[in-house]
Structures are given as structure tokens and as C-alpha cells.
Motif scaffolding. Structure first.
Motif, short mmCIF file in Angstrom:
data_model
loop_
_atom_site.label_atom_id
_atom_site.label_comp_id
_atom_site.label_asym_id
_atom_site.label_seq_id
_atom_site.Cartn_x
_atom_site.Cartn_y
_atom_site.Cartn_z
N VAL A 1 0.86 -1.19 0.00
CA VAL A 1 0.00 0.00 0.00
C VAL A 1 0.89 1.23 0.00
O VAL A 1 1.81 1.34 0.82
N ASP A 2 0.64 2.15 -0.93
CA ASP A 2 1.47 3.35 -1.02
C ASP A 2 0.60 4.51 -1.50
O ASP A 2 0.02 4.45 -2.58
N GLY A 3 0.51 5.55 -0.70
CA GLY A 3 -0.27 6.71 -1.07
C GLY A 3 -0.06 7.80 -0.04
O GLY A 3 0.63 7.60 0.96
N PRO A 4 -0.60 9.00 -0.30
CA PRO A 4 -1.53 9.33 -1.38
C PRO A 4 -0.82 9.45 -2.73
O PRO A 4 0.37 9.72 -2.79
N MET A 5 -1.63 9.25 -3.78
CA MET A 5 -1.09 9.36 -5.12
C MET A 5 -2.23 9.75 -6.06
O MET A 5 -3.35 9.25 -5.94
N ALA A 6 -1.94 10.68 -6.97
CA ALA A 6 -2.92 11.02 -8.00
C ALA A 6 -3.00 9.89 -9.02
O ALA A 6 -2.08 9.09 -9.16
N LEU A 7 -4.10 9.84 -9.75
CA LEU A 7 -4.35 8.74 -10.66
C LEU A 7 -3.24 8.56 -11.69
O LEU A 7 -2.79 7.44 -11.94
N ASP A 8 -2.77 9.66 -12.29
CA ASP A 8 -1.76 9.53 -13.34
C ASP A 8 -0.48 8.89 -12.81
O ASP A 8 0.11 8.02 -13.45
N ASN A 9 -0.08 9.28 -11.62
CA ASN A 9 1.16 8.73 -11.06
C ASN A 9 0.99 7.31 -10.53
O ASN A 9 1.98 6.60 -10.33
N ALA A 10 -0.25 6.90 -10.30
CA ALA A 10 -0.50 5.53 -9.85
C ALA A 10 -0.41 4.53 -11.00
O ALA A 10 -0.01 3.38 -10.79
N ILE A 11 -0.75 4.97 -12.21
CA ILE A 11 -0.84 4.02 -13.33
C ILE A 11 0.19 4.24 -14.42
O ILE A 11 0.34 3.40 -15.31
N SER A 12 0.93 5.33 -14.36
CA SER A 12 1.91 5.63 -15.41
C SER A 12 3.29 5.84 -14.80
O SER A 12 3.51 6.79 -14.04
N PRO B 1 7.58 1.98 -4.42
CA PRO B 1 7.19 0.67 -4.95
C PRO B 1 5.88 0.67 -5.72
O PRO B 1 5.61 -0.27 -6.47
N ALA B 2 5.07 1.71 -5.55
CA ALA B 2 3.78 1.75 -6.24
C ALA B 2 3.74 2.75 -7.38
O ALA B 2 2.76 2.79 -8.12
N ALA B 3 4.78 3.54 -7.54
CA ALA B 3 4.76 4.61 -8.54
C ALA B 3 4.58 4.03 -9.95
O ALA B 3 5.44 3.33 -10.46
N GLY B 4 3.44 4.31 -10.54
CA GLY B 4 3.13 3.82 -11.88
C GLY B 4 2.82 2.35 -11.95
O GLY B 4 2.66 1.80 -13.04
N LYS B 5 2.70 1.67 -10.80
CA LYS B 5 2.56 0.22 -10.79
C LYS B 5 1.31 -0.27 -10.07
O LYS B 5 1.24 -1.42 -9.64
N ALA B 6 0.32 0.57 -9.93
CA ALA B 6 -0.88 0.19 -9.17
C ALA B 6 -1.60 -0.99 -9.82
O ALA B 6 -1.77 -1.05 -11.04
N ASP B 7 -2.01 -1.92 -8.99
CA ASP B 7 -2.95 -2.97 -9.40
C ASP B 7 -4.36 -2.64 -8.92
O ASP B 7 -5.34 -2.92 -9.61
#
Length: 310
Positions: free
Chosen positions: A213-224, A236-242
């Protein structure tokens, strides 16, 4: 698993014939999903509804179900009775998954949450959706777009646990869950960022396990990963969200519908946290979405039986 077709295929490979109880099954898309499921060997079915209406609908749209050894038609007088009978069949162990047919969500949940004969577990119930998005190389899980209106920290923790159990049932050993917000910095004026930071710390201290679990994060940085690098994010979660964990139901619901209508994503979804998985699709959802949702619930049911949902 990277596609919902793979989810359906994996569900079809499960041993035995898990049974699904469908409340108010007289619906064309529901019956087509049932027909597709039995043709692939996914499950057996108990279909609860008014006998005449159900028989007419089956004869018109899915005559292949007539006399099928994996399909049982059960007379139920009225919507509430159909919901109660379907829930009872799951509560008693005759069926392993509950599926919503042509009735309001509130009607089915009222029956499912009865103190006697219902599917209460003592846990928070939340909706978990698996999206197959064109141009994206893996499934993305979104929660909670249907159950918890304004979840507090404790509720968000359980929402993450529910989503993790679904993702793990689909083959992700250590899913990455990102509590979303508008920014990455913790801002005392933005509750979503405070909750995200607390959830991250809970994960680091072992209170939220089997995931990152890693946040807070905006949507773009969670998936890209590209967007994350531009922001200087290397965690560990930057751009790598499942798993995308929305701060509230409204934002999750908007993201859900944006993915389905703008991105033309395929989806399957279910309610997790009850004593058995609940397939809770919209009455407007296609037969394909209902089939995807059923396959997802069957995998979760099998995982719960074998591993207690872990």
C-alpha cells in the motif's frame, strides 16, 4: 491474469461444478450469461423467479437451458421471495455464489444482510471491479464504487483487504494498492491524503498484509511510470498500481463509468466481504459483463474455500 477472458478461462478450469443462485433470473442478459457459463462448464445454477415469466423468457432467448443438467428452475412468488430463497440456498451451502438478476440492489442486499439465514460475516462489504482497459497491459482493480458512501479510515482498510483478496484470487501474489487523492503530498486540509498516509503506515507495520500500500497518489502517477518519474516518484507503487482505492463512492463511481463509457473497458465486478461472493451487476450491464463478474466471483469463492480468502 491480464485479461477478463483469462479470468473466465481460469474459472472454467476449477474442479467440480460450483453452484450459483440467481435471484429474479427472468432477464435476457442474465440468462445469456448463464447459458455462456454452462456451455463453458463454469458452474451449475439455481434460477429463482416466477415460473411462467422465467419459462417464457428461457424459451424465447435461451432454449438451450431447457432440460440442461446444470440448471434448476425454482418457482418463487414475487421479487422479495426470489431474493430470500436465493440467499437461503447460499447460506445453507447448496450454492456457493449469489447473483443478482432483474431486481433492485436494495432488495437483494436486504435479503443478504438478514441476521438469520443471511450472508453476514461481520466484515465491511465493498464492491471490487476488474477492468480490462484497451492499451493497458494488465487488469486494474477499482474499489469501492457501490457500497461505502464516505468510508472512514477503518472502512478503507477493510475495503483494501477485500480488494486484495479478489486480486490474489486472480493470481496476483502481492498486489499493489494505491489510495488515490488529488496530490501526493499529505495535506491536513485534504482528508483523502491523511487516510492514504495512515493506510500506507498500516501496511508497513503489518496491519494490512499480502499487499503493498502506497499513497496518497494522484491517478496519473499511480498508473503511469512516466508520469511518476516526471514527479520524481520512485516508490514501490509509482506507476505500478494494481488496485485503485478511491477516497469515496462518488469518485469511484465516476471513474468506473469513465472507464466503461470513455475508455470502452471491459469489466467484471462483485461484492466482497460477505460470507459468500455476491455478483452485483447493474440491470443494464451486458451478458459479457455478467459472465465476467460471475467468473471473478467463482475464483474468489474457490480461494476462500481453500485459503480463507488470503
Amino acid at each position: 491474469m491480464k485479461t477478463l477472458a483469462e479470468v473466465v478461462r481460469r474459472a472454467a478450469e476449477l474442479p467440480g461444478r460450483p453452484c450459483t443462485a440467481v435471484a429474479c433470473a427472468a432477464d435476457q442478459d442474465v440468462l445469456e450469461a448463464v447459458e455462456h457459463a454452462v456451455s463453458r462448464g463454469l458452474a451449475a445454477f439455481k434460477l429463482f423467479d416466477d415460473g411462467q415469466e422465467l419459462n417464457e423468457m428461457v424459451r424465447k432467448h435461451t432454449p438451450e437451458l431447457i432440460g440442461h443438467p446444470d440448471v434448476e428452475f425454482i418457482q418463487a412468488a414475487g421479487r422479495d421471495n426470489a431474493a430470500a430463497m436465493a440467499v437461503q440456498s447460499v447460506s445453507s451451502g447448496e450454492a456457493q455464489v449469489l447473483m443478482k438478476g432483474n431486481l433492485p440492489t436494495a432488495s437483494l442486499m436486504k435479503a443478504a444482510l438478514k441476521k438469520e439465514g443471511g450472508l453476514r460475516s461481520g466484515n465491511v462489504l465493498s464492491h471490487v471491479a476488474a477492468f480490462e482497459i484497451p492499451g493497458y497491459d494488465k487488469l486494474i482493480y477499482l474499489t469501492d464504487s457501490a457500497m461505502s458512501l464516505l468510508p472512514d479510515l477503518e472502512t478503507k482498510a477493510q475495503i483494501i483487504r477485500n480488494a486484495v483478496s479478489v486480486a490474489r484470487a486472480c493470481g496476483l501474489e502481492l498486489p499493489v494498492a494505491v489510495p488515490l487523492a488529488a496530490v501526493e503530498a499529505v495535506n491536513p486540509a485534504m482528508q483523502a491524503t491523511l487516510d492514504a498516509a495512515a493506510l500506507t503506515m498500516m501496511n508497513q507495520r503489518g496491519q494490512l498484509d499480502n499487499c503493498i500500500v502506497d499513497g496518497p497518489m494522484a491517478l496519473d502517477n499511480a498508473i503511469s511510470t512516466e508520469a511518476a518519474l516526471h514527479k520524481g516518484l520512485t516508490g514501490p507503487a509509482a506507476g505500478k498500481a494494481d488496485i485503485l482505492v478511491a477516497p469515496n463512492l462518488e469518485s469511484a463511481n465516476m471513474l468506473y463509468k469513465s472507464l466503461t463509457y470513455f475508455a470502452k473497458a471491459k469489466v467484471g465486478g462483485m461484492i466482497q466481504g460477505a460470507a459468500a461472493p455476491i455478483v452485483m451487476t447493474s440491470r443494464a450491464d451486458s451478458a459479457e459483463t455478467k459472465l465476467n463478474s460471475l467468473a471473478l466471483a467463482l475464483l474468489v469463492s474457490k480461494n476462500q474455500t481453500e485459503n480463507g480468502g488470503n
